[in-house]
Design an enzyme around this catalytic site. Structure first.
Site, PDB file in Angstrom:
ATOM      1  N   GLU A  33       8.474 -38.695 -38.574  1.00 55.76           N
ATOM      2  CA  GLU A  33       9.608 -38.793 -37.651  1.00 55.76           C
ATOM      3  C   GLU A  33      10.504 -39.985 -37.922  1.00 55.76           C
ATOM      4  OE1 GLU A  33      10.494 -38.860 -32.829  1.00 55.76           O
ATOM      5  OE2 GLU A  33       8.495 -38.415 -33.586  1.00 55.76           O
ATOM      6  N   LYS A  53       7.000 -35.253 -18.139  1.00 50.35           N
ATOM      7  CA  LYS A  53       6.255 -35.220 -19.406  1.00 50.35           C
ATOM      8  C   LYS A  53       5.683 -36.599 -19.670  1.00 50.35           C
ATOM      9  CE  LYS A  53       6.781 -34.985 -24.417  1.00 50.35           C
ATOM     10  NZ  LYS A  53       7.695 -34.852 -25.556  1.00 50.35           N
TER      11      LYS A  53
END
Length: 474
Positions: free
Chosen positions: A281, A231
C-alpha cells in the site's frame, strides 16, 4: 539549499575534495553553524541492496526500500543527522527540522538525477505517541551518510557530510574518497555479506493467547452495532523465536523476489532492531507538484488456477461488505484532503490489485498539489487511513490499543522519504515484522465492520502472515 556549480566527476582527486570541503568550512564559520554537504555522482549500475549488505552494521541506522515493478530501489546507511518527535505536532516538527537543515545545506553534483541530493528518511509510528519499551520513536528522521539509488535504469550515489568550523577536513575527505572508490568499482564476486542456511522456528506464540483475536473482533462488532464507530482495523501479532539470529537483509532478499509489486523495506533503529516487510500500500507520493495516493481495502485469497482466481476476484468485486469497507477508505481520503484545497480525481469503481498471495480492491487517486501545501501536510491529514485505523477516525483509533494485545509501533505506520525539492513517497508498514536478533514479531490485521465474522477475519490475517513467515523461515 545552496547548489554549487561544481561537477564532482570533473574534480576527481583527493586534493580537489579537500579544497572543496575547505570552502564549505568557511561557509560554516560565516553562518555560525554546521553545514550539511551533499555530494551526488552518477555511477555505474549497482544493486542498492548489495551495497547495503556490504556496509551493513547492526549498530547503525539504515533505510532500504525497493519496488521492483516500478524499477526503483534506494538504500541509505549511517546517520549524519537525525531527529525525533512525538505527539500531535510530530509531522510539523519533522518538517521544521527538514527546512532548517536545507537552509544550511551545500550541494554539488547532478541535482536533476533521480534520488540526487540529501534525502530525509522518515518513519512515523501508527500512534502519535509510543510506549516506553517500543523500539522506534513516534517520529524519526535521518539523513544518511551514504546513499545509493537505482531509478530509470541509472544509479546515483550520494555522500552527506556535516562540516563544522573545526572539522578535520583530511579525515572527512579520506572517508568520502574511500567510499567513492568502492562504489566506482563495486566487487560482487567477494561480498562481505555471507549467505546462511534458513532459520528454523523453536517457538511460535500468538501474542495475547489463542482465541484473543476472535474475542477482540466480537467486542468490536458489538461496538459497531452500538453505533460507537462504523469500522475498526484490528491486528494480530505472532512472536517467533528462531534457531539462529535473523538477518533483516537476508529476509529482504526473499521478499523482493516474491513480491515485485510491493514495497520491500527494512528500517533499522541503530540499536539492533529492524522493521521489515513487503507492503502493498502506497500512502502518498508527491512528484513535481502532483499527488498520488490510493484506496486499498477489501481482500480475498488468490486461486490455485486461473478459473478459481477469476472467480474469487469476481466475488470480491461483488462483496457488499468489502465494497463498503473500500468506500470508507475512499471517502476518508477525500474528506481529509479537502481542507488543503486538493481536488481529487479517481475512477468511479474499484479494480482488482493482485499480489502473490492475495488480491485487493484498489482505487488510484490523483491530484495537483496546491501552492503552499507540502508532502508532510498531506501525510499528516491522511495518516492513519481507515484501511489501517477505522471510521470515524476520532472514535475508532483510540479503541485499537484497548482491543489489541500489543503496541503497534511502526506496524501500519507511515514510512518513506522527502527530498530537497519537496518530492517524496510514503508507504504503509504492512505485511511486516520487527526483528531483534533471533526473535521476530509478525503483524497482520483485518478491517472489522458490521457483519464481520471472527473466523473469517482470523483466516484473512493468517493469509497475510504467511508471506512474512515464509520469508523469515526460508
Amino acid at each position: 539549499m545552496t547548489i554549487l556549480p561544481l561537477n564532482p566527476a570533473e574534480n576527481s582527486s583527493p586534493e580537489a575534495l579537500i579544497a572543496f570541503l575547505a570552502q564549505c568550512q568557511l561557509a560554516a564559520k560565516r553562518a555560525g553553524r554546521a553545514q550539511l554537504v551533499s555530494i551526488s555522482l552518477e555511477i555505474d549500475a549497482l544493486d542498492p541492496l548489495a551495497v547495503l549488505e556490504s556496509i551493513f552494521e547492526p549498530g547503525e541506522r539504515h533505510f532500504y526500500v525497493e519496488r521492483p515493478a516500478e524499477g526503483f530501489a534506494v538504500a541509505g546507511a549511517e546517520a549524519v543527522l537525525s531527529f525525533s518527535a512525538s505527539g500531535l505536532e510530530r509531522f510539523a516538527e519533522c518538517q521544521r527540522f527538514i527546512d532548517e537543515t536545507l537552509a544550511n545545506t551545500l550541494a554539488v553534483g547532478p541535482q536533476s538525477a533521480a534520488f540526487s541530493g540529501p534525502h530525509f528518511f522518515t518513519a512515523f509510528s501508527f500512534f502519535d505517541v509510543v510506549e516506553a519499551a517500543e523500539s522506534f520513536e513516534a517520529a524519526s528522521v535521518f539523513v544518511p551518510r551514504w546513499q545509493v539509488a537505482l531509478a530509470n535504469g541509472k544509479t546515483t550515489a550520494v555522500a552527506n557530510l556535516l562540516v563544522e568550523a573545526d572539522s578535520p577536513l583530511e579525515a572527512l575527505a579520506e572517508r568520502v574518497w574511500r567510499a567513492r572508490k568502492k562504489f566506482g568499482s563495486f566487487d560482487y564476486s567477494a561480498p562481505d555479506f555471507q549467505e546462511a542456511p534458513p532459520a528454523t522456528p523453536t517457538t511460535i506464540r500468538e501474542v495475547g493467547g489463542e482465541g484473543a483475536y476472535a474475542e477482540s473482533v466480537r467486542r468490536a462488532v458489538e461496538r459497531i452495532e452500538a453505533k460507537e464507530f462504523e469500522k475498526i482495523v484490528l491486528a494480530r501479532a505472532k512472536d517467533i523465536t528462531a534457531s539462529q539470529p535473523l538477518h533483516p537483509l537476508r529476509v529482504l532478499n526473499g521478499l523482493r523476489q516474491r513480491f515485485a509489486d510491493c514495497y520491500a523495506f527494512s528500517v533499522a533503529n541503530g540499536r539492533g532492531q529492524s522493521f521489515i516487510g513487503a507492503s502493498p500500500e502506497r500512502l502518498l507520493r508527491v512528484s513535481d507538484g502532483q499527488l498520488l495516493t490510493e484506496a486499498l481495502a477489501g481482500s480475498i485469497r488468490r486461486g490455485a488456477t486461473a478459473s478459481e482466481d477469476a472467480a474469487l476476484g469476481t466475488a470480491l468485486l461483488r462483496s457488499e461488505k468489502d465494497r463498503r469497507e473500500h468506500e470508507f477508505v475512499l471517502q476518508s481520503i477525500t474528506r481529509r484532503l479537502e481542507p488543503l484545497g486538493v481536488k481529487l480525481d479517481f475512477p468511479s469503481s474499484p479494480a482488482l490489485r493482485r499480489l502473490a498471495n492475495v488480491q485487493h480492491l484498489h482505487t488510484s487517486v490523483r491530484a495537483a498539489l496546491p501552492d503552499g501545501v507540502r508532502l508532510l501536510d498531506a501525510l499528516a491529514r491522511l495518516h492513519p487511513t481507515p484501511a489501517v485505523g477505522g471510521k470515524p477516525r476520532a472514535a475508532a483509533v483510540p479503541r485499537i490499543r484497548e482491543l489489541e494485545a500489543f503496541p503497534r509501533g511502526l506496524y501500519a505506520g507511515a514510512l518513506g522519504w522527502v527530498d530537497a525539492r519537496g518530492n517524496g513517497e510514503f508507504f504503509v508498514g504492512l505485511r511486516s515484522a520487527l526483528i531483534d536478533d533471533a526473535t521476530a514479531r509478525l503483524y497482520a490485521g483485518a478491517g472489522i465492520v458490521a457483519g464481520s465474522w471472527p473466523e473469517k477475519e482470523f483466516t484473512e490475517t493468517e493469509l497475510k502472515f504467511r508471506a512474512m513467515q515464509d520469508a523469515l523461515l526460508g
